[in-house]
Design an enzyme around this catalytic site. Structure first.
Site, PDB file in Angstrom:
ATOM      1  N   GLU A   1      -3.857  -0.270   7.915  1.00  0.00           N
ATOM      2  CA  GLU A   1      -3.394   0.959   7.274  1.00  0.00           C
ATOM      3  C   GLU A   1      -4.580   1.744   6.714  1.00  0.00           C
ATOM      4  O   GLU A   1      -5.617   1.162   6.382  1.00  0.00           O
ATOM      5  CB  GLU A   1      -2.414   0.590   6.142  1.00  0.00           C
ATOM      6  CG  GLU A   1      -1.859   1.794   5.398  1.00  0.00           C
ATOM      7  CD  GLU A   1      -0.612   1.473   4.570  1.00  0.00           C
ATOM      8  OE1 GLU A   1      -0.274   0.286   4.423  1.00  0.00           O
ATOM      9  OE2 GLU A   1       0.015   2.434   4.075  1.00  0.00           O
TER      10      GLU A   1
ATOM     11  N   TYR B   1       6.851 -10.054   1.526  1.00  0.00           N
ATOM     12  CA  TYR B   1       5.581 -10.459   0.906  1.00  0.00           C
ATOM     13  C   TYR B   1       5.822 -11.639  -0.023  1.00  0.00           C
ATOM     14  O   TYR B   1       6.881 -11.732  -0.672  1.00  0.00           O
ATOM     15  CB  TYR B   1       4.982  -9.296   0.114  1.00  0.00           C
ATOM     16  CG  TYR B   1       4.375  -8.235   1.012  1.00  0.00           C
ATOM     17  CD1 TYR B   1       3.115  -8.415   1.563  1.00  0.00           C
ATOM     18  CD2 TYR B   1       5.069  -7.062   1.316  1.00  0.00           C
ATOM     19  CE1 TYR B   1       2.549  -7.454   2.399  1.00  0.00           C
ATOM     20  CE2 TYR B   1       4.513  -6.097   2.155  1.00  0.00           C
ATOM     21  CZ  TYR B   1       3.254  -6.301   2.689  1.00  0.00           C
ATOM     22  OH  TYR B   1       2.691  -5.365   3.521  1.00  0.00           O
TER      23      TYR B   1
ATOM     24  N   GLU C   1       5.463  -6.723   8.496  1.00  0.00           N
ATOM     25  CA  GLU C   1       4.573  -6.884   7.335  1.00  0.00           C
ATOM     26  C   GLU C   1       4.913  -8.212   6.684  1.00  0.00           C
ATOM     27  O   GLU C   1       6.077  -8.441   6.304  1.00  0.00           O
ATOM     28  CB  GLU C   1       4.743  -5.743   6.328  1.00  0.00           C
ATOM     29  CG  GLU C   1       4.134  -4.437   6.811  1.00  0.00           C
ATOM     30  CD  GLU C   1       4.160  -3.324   5.767  1.00  0.00           C
ATOM     31  OE1 GLU C   1       4.109  -3.622   4.560  1.00  0.00           O
ATOM     32  OE2 GLU C   1       4.235  -2.152   6.193  1.00  0.00           O
TER      33      GLU C   1
ATOM     34  N   GLN D   1      -2.966  -7.393   5.448  1.00  0.00           N
ATOM     35  CA  GLN D   1      -3.433  -6.508   6.495  1.00  0.00           C
ATOM     36  C   GLN D   1      -4.735  -7.087   7.053  1.00  0.00           C
ATOM     37  O   GLN D   1      -5.347  -7.934   6.413  1.00  0.00           O
ATOM     38  CB  GLN D   1      -3.656  -5.099   5.948  1.00  0.00           C
ATOM     39  CG  GLN D   1      -2.372  -4.466   5.423  1.00  0.00           C
ATOM     40  CD  GLN D   1      -2.535  -2.973   5.130  1.00  0.00           C
ATOM     41  OE1 GLN D   1      -3.560  -2.363   5.429  1.00  0.00           O
ATOM     42  NE2 GLN D   1      -1.491  -2.386   4.527  1.00  0.00           N
TER      43      GLN D   1
ATOM     44  N   ASN E   1       8.548   3.781   8.252  1.00  0.00           N
ATOM     45  CA  ASN E   1       8.176   2.533   7.591  1.00  0.00           C
ATOM     46  C   ASN E   1       8.913   2.447   6.259  1.00  0.00           C
ATOM     47  O   ASN E   1       8.935   3.418   5.495  1.00  0.00           O
ATOM     48  CB  ASN E   1       6.661   2.523   7.330  1.00  0.00           C
ATOM     49  CG  ASN E   1       6.249   1.378   6.413  1.00  0.00           C
ATOM     50  OD1 ASN E   1       6.206   0.223   6.819  1.00  0.00           O
ATOM     51  ND2 ASN E   1       5.967   1.698   5.148  1.00  0.00           N
ATOM     52  N   GLU E   2       9.511   1.311   6.001  1.00  0.00           N
ATOM     53  CA  GLU E   2      10.218   1.095   4.735  1.00  0.00           C
ATOM     54  C   GLU E   2      11.030   2.333   4.360  1.00  0.00           C
ATOM     55  O   GLU E   2      10.852   2.941   3.303  1.00  0.00           O
ATOM     56  CB  GLU E   2       9.241   0.672   3.619  1.00  0.00           C
ATOM     57  CG  GLU E   2       8.550  -0.642   3.985  1.00  0.00           C
ATOM     58  CD  GLU E   2       7.803  -1.341   2.841  1.00  0.00           C
ATOM     59  OE1 GLU E   2       7.595  -0.747   1.777  1.00  0.00           O
ATOM     60  OE2 GLU E   2       7.429  -2.513   3.049  1.00  0.00           O
TER      61      GLU E   2
HETATM   62  O1  AHR Z   1       0.855  -3.396   2.951  1.00  0.00           O
HETATM   63  C1  AHR Z   1       0.877  -2.571   1.819  1.00  0.00           C
HETATM   64  C2  AHR Z   1       2.166  -1.791   1.691  1.00  0.00           C
HETATM   65  O2  AHR Z   1       3.222  -2.679   1.481  1.00  0.00           O
HETATM   66  C3  AHR Z   1       2.591  -1.013   2.901  1.00  0.00           C
HETATM   67  O3  AHR Z   1       1.987   0.238   2.955  1.00  0.00           O
HETATM   68  C4  AHR Z   1       4.068  -0.864   2.691  1.00  0.00           C
HETATM   69  O4  AHR Z   1       4.773  -0.744   3.900  1.00  0.00           O
HETATM   70  C5  AHR Z   1       4.440  -2.111   1.922  1.00  0.00           C
HETATM   71  O5  AHR Z   1       5.244  -1.831   0.849  1.00  0.00           O
END
Ligand code: AHR
Length: 512
Positions: A43, A261, A316, A365, A192-193
């Site tokens: 990103e 995450y 992600e 990332q 995205n999201e």
């Molecule tokens: O990876 C960091 C951020 O986390 C990304 O930009 C977003 O898609 C997610 O919330």
């Protein structure tokens, strides 16, 4: 005396781990572990692109090709990066691709509003990214702007990148910008999201918007179809998956995304390196939740698509901690320890075992951001423990998954427990079998006994990633503190394979 023996027996049973049992079904493989499970994500955030991949075409100190660092490319080629998602993340829904093409001095500068309001000069854009993917040998995955873009803008991006010369003003524009022929771009994300930074939409609304955007995403021929990925659920938002499966016409999408995450607490994430066993345990608990997430999201998809034609793309995933002290809070730069190695190894085993539905995953990332595989500091780079796990595991890419049945001890902390042993196996095109094993337990070595069904192996060899402290990491001063080593601890005897895995370690065995 008898009582004393009984007492000693009870005590030792408490402190010596019982044997963990694995059954390897070597003759039951049917699904392929798509290599794209080993994908990455880049990103415009912190130093992922600028300073990470790209140092500018006029840089005199760091060897590069058209501004792309060659040390980074060489390291990533060894990983066999199959697919790379770009330009975001949250950035994607603010990105207007035309700002990043054409002569660099004419490209506009703007603020990167999601990530620290720093200047984005657009010197790294579509041509730079797609050429870099060619250099890397990775397939690009472009994340389209649905949150603040238009269907026309996305449709034009597809034409600019993939349609044959002479077929539209966009392809003339591509040629005028120095690219003689189209690139190959199969993977396209629609936002995205969408439930968050991508527009704060309700899923019912997003499903409609998705249909509108997807309508104008044109293939250039029938054989090279676009692969369209809908912005998927966050964690356990099963309603999101249910509505998309119900509302998106089958011909309009190929995969649903999923983001997860491993965060201890969003308002108190904790240090990436200076953490307690409790924090490690919680991170791993969050990470291992991936098993439940892919199982339950897949079960919903099964209702609408029992033949599993539609895929899950976990686009992600990874560990998220506090930034390194003294660095910009918006740049998400964090170190990477053995905790991350264990997290990566266990998660990849989960994806391998669910490869009938999970066809892509993108670690967040790739460089200098979150659970990165590479960290850079001017002309120096280091490979993180996560890099080494991804490299050890790349033997699974496009191999046939062999089902394993694991009966594991528990890793106990206070009143809570986690499964200690996480495993997956595959057979590659040359008939070689690989088993990857992770011991999540922070304190105890785990003895493992593997019963092999349906194969007669003659030799075993292996590699291990281990270290004496969970908090250890590779630094710019000591870049090779954690590297894979030869593992000679596995004994093969007929259809039995025995080994002991040290605490918080990752082992990959090769059987021939
Ligand atoms: O990876 C960091 C951020 O986390 C990304 O930009 C977003 O898609 C997610 O919330």
């Amino acid at each position: 005396m008898k009582k004393l023996f009984l007492f000693i027996g009870i005590i030792s049973a408490k402190f010596v781990s019982a044997q963990n049992q694995i059954v390897l079904n070597a003759d039951k493989g049917k699904d392929i572990i798509d290599k794209n499970i080993y994908g990455h994500f880049a990103e415009h955030l912190g130093h992922c692109i600028y300073g990470g991949f790209y140092v500018g075409d006029s840089n005199k100190t760091i060897p590069h090709k058209d501004g792309v660092r060659l040390d980074v490319i060489a390291a990533l080629k060894k990983l066999k990066v199959p697919v790379l998602r770009w330009p975001g993340g949250c950035f994607a829904d603010t990105y207007h691709w035309r700002d990043g093409v054409g002569p660099k001095k004419e490209r506009p500068s703007m603020l990167n509003v999601w990530w620290g309001n720093v200047k984005e000069d657009n010197s790294f854009g579509t041509n730079e990214f797609l050429n870099m993917c060619e250099l890397l040998g990775a397939e690009p995955y472009l994340s389209g702007n649905v949150g603040s873009g238009t269907p026309q803008e996305l449709s034009d991006w597809i034409k600019y990148t993939t349609h044959p010369n002479g077929s539209s003003p966009m392809t003339d524009y591509r040629q005028a910008n120095g690219r003689p022929n189209p690139w190959k771009v199969k993977f396209w994300g629609l936002g995205n999201e969408a439930w968050g930074c991508g527009g704060n939409m309700k899923v019912e609304y997003y499903a409609n918007i998705y249909r509108q955007y997807a309508t104008f995403m044109t293939n250039w021929n029938n054989s090279d179809k676009l692969y369209r990925i809908a912005s998927g659920a966050s964690d356990d938002d099963y309603h999101w998956t249910e509505v998309l499966m119900k509302e998106l016409p089958a011909g309009m999408f190929d995969a649903l995304g999923l983001h997860h995450y491993s965060v201890i607490n969003w308002s108190k994430k904790g240090s990436a390196t200076n953490f307690s066993e409790e924090e490690y345990f919680t991170t791993m608990k969050r990470a291992l939740q991936m098993e439940e997430l892919v199982t339950k999201h897949s079960a919903i998809m099964d209702k609408y698509d029992p033949q599993k034609k539609k895929h899950l793309a976990v686009d992600e995933w990874g560990g998220w901690y506090d930034v390194e002290p003294g660095t910009n809070g918006a740049f998400l730069f964090q170190q990477n320890t053995m905790r991350d190695a264990v997290l990566a190894g266990a998660t990849l085993n989960i994806f391998n075992n669910h490869c009938d539905r999970v066809k892509m995953a993108n670690l967040a990332q790739i460089i200098n951001v979150l659970q990165a595989v590479i960290l850079t500091k001017e002309e120096k780079i280091i490979l993180t423990p996560t890099y080494h796990v991804m490299e050890m595991y790349n033997v699974h890419q496009d191999a046939t998954m062999l089902p394993v049945e694991v009966t594991s001890n528990k890793y106990i902390l206070g009143k809570d427990t986690l499964t200690s042993i996480w495993a997956s196996a595959s057979k590659d095109k040359n008939g070689v079998t690989h088993i990857s094993l992770v011991n999540v337990d922070a304190k105890q070595s785990q003895p493992v006994s593997i019963n092999i069904n349906g194969a007669n192996y003659k030799t075993v060899s292996g590699r291990i990633l281990t270290s004496d402290k969970l908090q250890n990491y590779n630094s710019f001063e000591n870049p090779n503190k954690i590297v894979p080593a030869v593992f000679k601890g596995a004994q093969l005897s007929g259809s039995k394979l025995n080994l002991s895995i040290p605490p918080f370690s990752v082992v990959v065995l090769e059987l021939k």
